[in-house]
Design an enzyme around this catalytic site. Structure first.
Site: not given
Ligand code: PEP
Ligand code: MG
Length: 437
Positions: A296, A169, A321, A40, A346, A374, A160, A247, A212, A397
């Site tokens: 997030e 998430e 993010d 993403s 990141k 990550h 994901h 998230d 993940e 995370k």
């Protein structure tokens, strides 16, 4: 001490896609780093150079990035005779060799691999651990070191995972643990109970995991996910000690100024798409019902006004993010417009360690928190474990408590906590203010 050899090769990430591995040799030995990759991905991230040749690796080859390290960056670094302890000088040299504002010529994946290797080589030259070296570079306090709260992404949706769940998430954070080691035990117990609940409630395949490592049941709503997670926390007796983070990653479901929580359905009905204000109401209902401490990307990457309107109305951690992409210009605007109170950092969104340090300090100076992250396409490289301790962020995370690309980072943090002993503290409930502890 300067660099005698630079070598890059193609290796593979946790999704089986090619990625860049770099090795640097100095008189102290050989140092290695591997670059991760997002799914993403924010459109404002530095460019991850992919070959685009559909007949190989479905277009995802990184042979150009590898060759840019071997034939452009490597020879220039060796010729420059810059010392590996000159991280800023080396990163600036690569930025000027690239010559673009988004690293699209050489590739952020090529540049970052070298940047991280250089830090490892420098730490070895100084005879100190990587996290201590990063703390020196970042000018961060080291007495005591702060061990972060892990935000384990135990239930995967969005880009994901398969299934219809729009939000990406659902994370658990053992803020009530006394140490990182205890946080790992608590997280592991909740994760395994969640897996049992998912299978009981949605059938055996619901225990299969997403990108993940979190479970990925085919559920429709955030409430379905949160009910199950809270039940798992309660079964373990961790009510109040394990909290929850989300998230939403809504850039992938932002359409015509609205948010489509049914975006995986090809014939999704536009009359059900939510306006920013309706989405805010939805968040308020979740915040009221569940022990959520961190949210997030509540809005899409360029929906600035919705972010600032929302921040005024909530008092939980709001993480940027896709909005900020670890990019100083975007972080400055987000600070100015009061869009968030925490930066997701990141490394590969910006492409050098030096710019990542600047981004973290920019956020801290504005009174923001920083969470180290990550990518969903990860590798066995645990660099971000040292990064989060060196930066004193208080939160990280790195996926769920499964799959070794995630555990590589968490296991490294277990080692660091043990090594530091009384010279470190676990951030716990103060995860947002790690740099102030
Ligand atoms: C995220 O969105 O925070 C994330 C880790 O996912 P990705 O790496 O796919 O961007
Ligand atoms: Mg995100």
């Amino acid at each position: 001490m300067s660099i005698t050899k630079v070598h890059a090769r193609t290796v593979y990430d946790s999704r089986g896609n090619p990625t860049v591995e770099v090795e640097i040799t100095t008189e102290n030995g050989l140092f290695r780093a591997i670059v991760p990759s997002g799914a993403s991905t924010g459109i404002h991230e530095a460019v991850e150079l992919r070959d685009g040749n559909k007949s190989e690796w479905m277009g995802k080859g990184v042979t150009k990035a590898v060759s840019n390290v071997n034939s452009i960056i490597g020879p220039a670094l060796i010729k420059s005779e810059l010392c590996v302890t000159n991280q800023k000088g080396i990163d600036e040299l690569m930025i000027s060799l690239d010559g673009t504002s988004n690293k699209s010529r050489l590739g952020a994946n090529a540049i970052l691999g070298v940047s991280l290797c250089v830090a490892r080589a420098a730490a070895a030259q100084k005879g100190i651990t990587l996290y201590k070296y990063i703390a020196e570079l970042a000018d961060a306090r080291q007495d005591p070191f702060v061990i972060p709260v892990p935000f384990f992404n135990v239930l995967n949706g969005g880009a994901h995972a398969g299934g219809s769940l729009a939000m990406q998430e659902f994370k658990i954070a053992p803020v009530g643990a006394q140490s990182f080691a205890e946080a790992m035990r608590m997280g592991s117990e909740v994760y395994h109970h969640l897996k049992i609940l998912a299978k009981e409630q949605y059938g055996p395949s619901a225990g299969n995991v997403g990108d993940e490592g979190g479970v990925a049941p085919d559920i429709d709503t955030a409430e379905d996910a949160l009910d199950m997670i809270v039940e798992a926390i309660n079964i373990c007796g961790y009510e109040g000690r394990v909290k929850v983070g989300i998230d939403s990653a809504p850039s992938v479901f932002y359409k015509d100024g609205k948010y489509d929580l049914n975006f995986k359905e090809p014939n999704s009905d536009p009359s059900h798409w939510l306006s920013p204000a309706q989405l805010a109401e939805y968040y308020y209902s979740l915040l009221k019902k569940y022990p959520i401490i961190s949210l997030e990307d509540p809005y899409a990457e360029d929906d600035w006004s919705s972010w600032s309107a929302f921040l005024k109305t909530v008092n939980v951690q709001i993480i940027a993010d896709d909005l900020t992409c670890t990019n100083k210009t975007r972080i400055a605007r987000a600070i100015e417009e009061k869009c968030a109170n925490t930066l997701l950092l990141k490394l590969n969104q910006i492409g050098t360690l030096t710019e990542s340090i600047e981004a973290a300090n920019q956020a801290f100076d504005a009174g923001w928190g920083v969470m180290i992250s990550h990518r969903s396409g990860e590798t066995e490289d645990p660099f971000i474990a040292d990064l989060v301790v060196g930066f004193r962020c208080g939160q990280i995370k790195s996926g769920a408590l499964s799959r070794s690309e995630s555990l590589a980072k968490y296991n490294e943090l277990l080692r660091i906590e043990e090594e530091l002993g009384d010279d470190c503290i676990y951030a716990g409930h103060r995860f947002h203010d790690g740099n102030k502890l």
